[in-house]
Design a protein around this motif. Structure first.
Motif, PDB file in Angstrom:
ATOM      1  N   MET A   1       0.600  -1.097   0.051  1.00 34.68           N
ATOM      2  CA  MET A   1      -0.026  -0.214   0.018  1.00 34.68           C
ATOM      3  C   MET A   1       1.036   1.318  -0.049  1.00 34.68           C
ATOM      4  N   LYS A   2       1.926   1.278   0.729  1.00 36.45           N
ATOM      5  CA  LYS A   2       2.826   2.267   0.920  1.00 36.45           C
ATOM      6  C   LYS A   2       3.466   2.850  -0.276  1.00 36.45           C
ATOM      7  N   LYS A   3       3.615   1.825  -1.167  1.00 39.70           N
ATOM      8  CA  LYS A   3       4.371   2.005  -2.509  1.00 39.70           C
ATOM      9  C   LYS A   3       3.274   2.700  -3.512  1.00 39.70           C
ATOM     10  N   GLN A   4       1.958   2.402  -3.404  1.00 35.11           N
ATOM     11  CA  GLN A   4       1.088   3.169  -4.034  1.00 35.11           C
ATOM     12  C   GLN A   4       1.226   4.761  -3.661  1.00 35.11           C
ATOM     13  N   VAL A   5       1.017   4.941  -2.663  1.00 34.24           N
ATOM     14  CA  VAL A   5       1.174   6.321  -1.699  1.00 34.24           C
ATOM     15  C   VAL A   5       2.182   6.970  -2.494  1.00 34.24           C
ATOM     16  N   LEU A   6       3.559   6.456  -2.276  1.00 36.23           N
ATOM     17  CA  LEU A   6       4.911   6.981  -2.887  1.00 36.23           C
ATOM     18  C   LEU A   6       4.856   7.194  -4.490  1.00 36.23           C
ATOM     19  N   GLU A   7       4.086   6.322  -5.042  1.00 33.61           N
ATOM     20  CA  GLU A   7       3.881   6.595  -6.403  1.00 33.61           C
ATOM     21  C   GLU A   7       3.064   7.772  -6.797  1.00 33.61           C
ATOM     22  N   PHE A   8       2.031   7.881  -5.881  1.00 33.37           N
ATOM     23  CA  PHE A   8       1.220   9.205  -6.314  1.00 33.37           C
ATOM     24  C   PHE A   8       1.760  10.530  -5.740  1.00 33.37           C
ATOM     25  N   ILE A   9       2.598  10.121  -4.798  1.00 34.21           N
ATOM     26  CA  ILE A   9       3.306  11.630  -4.275  1.00 34.21           C
ATOM     27  C   ILE A   9       4.404  11.917  -5.450  1.00 34.21           C
ATOM     28  N   SER A  10       5.152  11.070  -5.828  1.00 34.77           N
ATOM     29  CA  SER A  10       6.161  11.303  -6.874  1.00 34.77           C
ATOM     30  C   SER A  10       5.443  12.000  -8.168  1.00 34.77           C
ATOM     31  N   SER A  11       4.190  11.660  -8.311  1.00 34.21           N
ATOM     32  CA  SER A  11       3.735  12.265  -9.524  1.00 34.21           C
ATOM     33  C   SER A  11       3.066  13.718  -9.370  1.00 34.21           C
ATOM     34  N   ILE A  12       3.122  14.229  -8.154  1.00 33.96           N
ATOM     35  CA  ILE A  12       2.849  15.607  -7.966  1.00 33.96           C
ATOM     36  C   ILE A  12       3.634  16.549  -8.635  1.00 33.96           C
ATOM     37  N   GLU A  13       3.172  17.364  -9.684  1.00 37.37           N
ATOM     38  CA  GLU A  13       4.021  18.204 -10.371  1.00 37.37           C
ATOM     39  C   GLU A  13       4.544  19.456  -9.609  1.00 37.37           C
ATOM     40  N   ASN A  14       3.809  20.155  -8.675  1.00 39.00           N
ATOM     41  CA  ASN A  14       4.397  21.034  -8.026  1.00 39.00           C
ATOM     42  C   ASN A  14       5.510  20.461  -6.935  1.00 39.00           C
ATOM     43  N   GLU A  15       6.763  21.076  -7.035  1.00 39.57           N
ATOM     44  CA  GLU A  15       7.771  20.570  -6.298  1.00 39.57           C
ATOM     45  C   GLU A  15       7.586  20.804  -4.773  1.00 39.57           C
ATOM     46  N   ARG A  16       7.115  21.941  -4.432  1.00 42.48           N
ATOM     47  CA  ARG A  16       6.948  22.180  -3.011  1.00 42.48           C
ATOM     48  C   ARG A  16       5.965  21.172  -2.262  1.00 42.48           C
ATOM     49  N   ARG A  17       4.804  21.189  -3.083  1.00 33.79           N
ATOM     50  CA  ARG A  17       3.703  20.209  -2.690  1.00 33.79           C
ATOM     51  C   ARG A  17       4.077  18.787  -2.592  1.00 33.79           C
ATOM     52  N   ARG A  18       5.054  18.441  -3.393  1.00 29.74           N
ATOM     53  CA  ARG A  18       5.423  16.944  -3.367  1.00 29.74           C
ATOM     54  C   ARG A  18       6.501  16.657  -2.335  1.00 29.74           C
ATOM     55  N   SER A  19       7.290  17.536  -1.906  1.00 32.09           N
ATOM     56  CA  SER A  19       8.582  17.608  -0.857  1.00 32.09           C
ATOM     57  C   SER A  19       7.560  17.725   0.588  1.00 32.09           C
ATOM     58  N   ASP A  20       6.539  18.653   0.525  1.00 33.12           N
ATOM     59  CA  ASP A  20       5.914  18.495   1.551  1.00 33.12           C
ATOM     60  C   ASP A  20       4.899  17.314   1.907  1.00 33.12           C
ATOM     61  N   SER A  21       4.397  16.772   1.223  1.00 28.53           N
ATOM     62  CA  SER A  21       4.014  15.457   1.016  1.00 28.53           C
ATOM     63  C   SER A  21       4.738  14.340   1.424  1.00 28.53           C
ATOM     64  N   GLU A  22       5.760  14.374   0.905  1.00 27.12           N
ATOM     65  CA  GLU A  22       6.906  13.393   1.536  1.00 27.12           C
ATOM     66  C   GLU A  22       7.100  13.486   2.747  1.00 27.12           C
ATOM     67  N   VAL A  23       7.183  14.549   3.628  1.00 26.47           N
ATOM     68  CA  VAL A  23       7.402  14.918   4.988  1.00 26.47           C
ATOM     69  C   VAL A  23       6.320  14.484   5.638  1.00 26.47           C
ATOM     70  N   LEU A  24       4.987  14.827   5.028  1.00 26.86           N
ATOM     71  CA  LEU A  24       3.750  14.485   5.793  1.00 26.86           C
ATOM     72  C   LEU A  24       3.384  13.102   5.688  1.00 26.86           C
ATOM     73  N   VAL A  25       3.521  12.461   4.823  1.00 26.49           N
ATOM     74  CA  VAL A  25       3.546  10.930   4.775  1.00 26.49           C
ATOM     75  C   VAL A  25       4.082  10.246   5.901  1.00 26.49           C
ATOM     76  N   ASP A  26       5.255  10.429   5.852  1.00 29.48           N
ATOM     77  CA  ASP A  26       6.155   9.888   7.339  1.00 29.48           C
ATOM     78  C   ASP A  26       5.678  10.253   8.607  1.00 29.48           C
ATOM     79  N   LEU A  27       5.526  11.588   8.677  1.00 34.58           N
ATOM     80  CA  LEU A  27       4.925  12.445   9.970  1.00 34.58           C
ATOM     81  C   LEU A  27       3.647  11.563  10.594  1.00 34.58           C
ATOM     82  N   ILE A  28       2.723  11.613   9.536  1.00 34.30           N
ATOM     83  CA  ILE A  28       1.538  11.142   9.875  1.00 34.30           C
ATOM     84  C   ILE A  28       1.432   9.565  10.441  1.00 34.30           C
ATOM     85  N   GLU A  29       2.222   8.727   9.545  1.00 35.89           N
ATOM     86  CA  GLU A  29       2.474   7.443   9.838  1.00 35.89           C
ATOM     87  C   GLU A  29       3.129   7.290  11.326  1.00 35.89           C
TER      88      GLU A  29
END
Length: 133
Positions: A1-29
């Protein structure tokens, strides 16, 4: 499941939104204790069953977030009435019924966000039988 999440995040075009999402995915986990999974275009953690007085019922995540074009939406499912004091020290944000809208993580205090996620998950666990997805 996490693989799908990381694939989704890597597809985010906006660089800041993508990097913020990478932080959030781990923080919330870390703070929720649940593994992330895709719930439509939202990233959910944990699951609980709700039933309204109207008879409507279903399953939804205990907490989660969505990297929207205009902002990050963090889902604090109990709402915010019990967390007013924390919100005052969070930084720049807006709230909806159960949504915390953040433009970018640099605008907020991540320590406060961690506490907010952790406490809101514990409050959900007191009220509902919550489990991993």
């Amino acid at each position: 499941m996490k693989k799908q999440v990381l694939e989704f995040i890597s597809s985010i075009e906006n660089e800041r939104r993508r990097s913020d999402s990478e932080v959030l995915v781990d923080l919330i986990e870390e703070e929720s204790g649940y593994q992330p999974y895709m719930h439509g275009s939202m990233i959910g953690y944990g699951k609980y069953h709700y039933k309204y007085e109207s008879g409507r019922e279903g399953d939804i995540f205990v907490t989660g977030f969505s990297p929207r074009k205009q902002n990050l939406a963090v889902y604090i499912m109990p709402g915010f009435s019990s967390y007013e004091k924390m919100l005052k020290s969070l930084g720049k944000h807006k709230v909806g019924k159960s949504c915390l809208y953040i433009n970018k993580l640099a605008d907020i205090d991540l320590t406060v966000l961690r506490k907010l996620v952790k406490i809101s998950v514990k409050d959900m666990q007191k009220k509902y039988h919550c489990k991993n997805a």
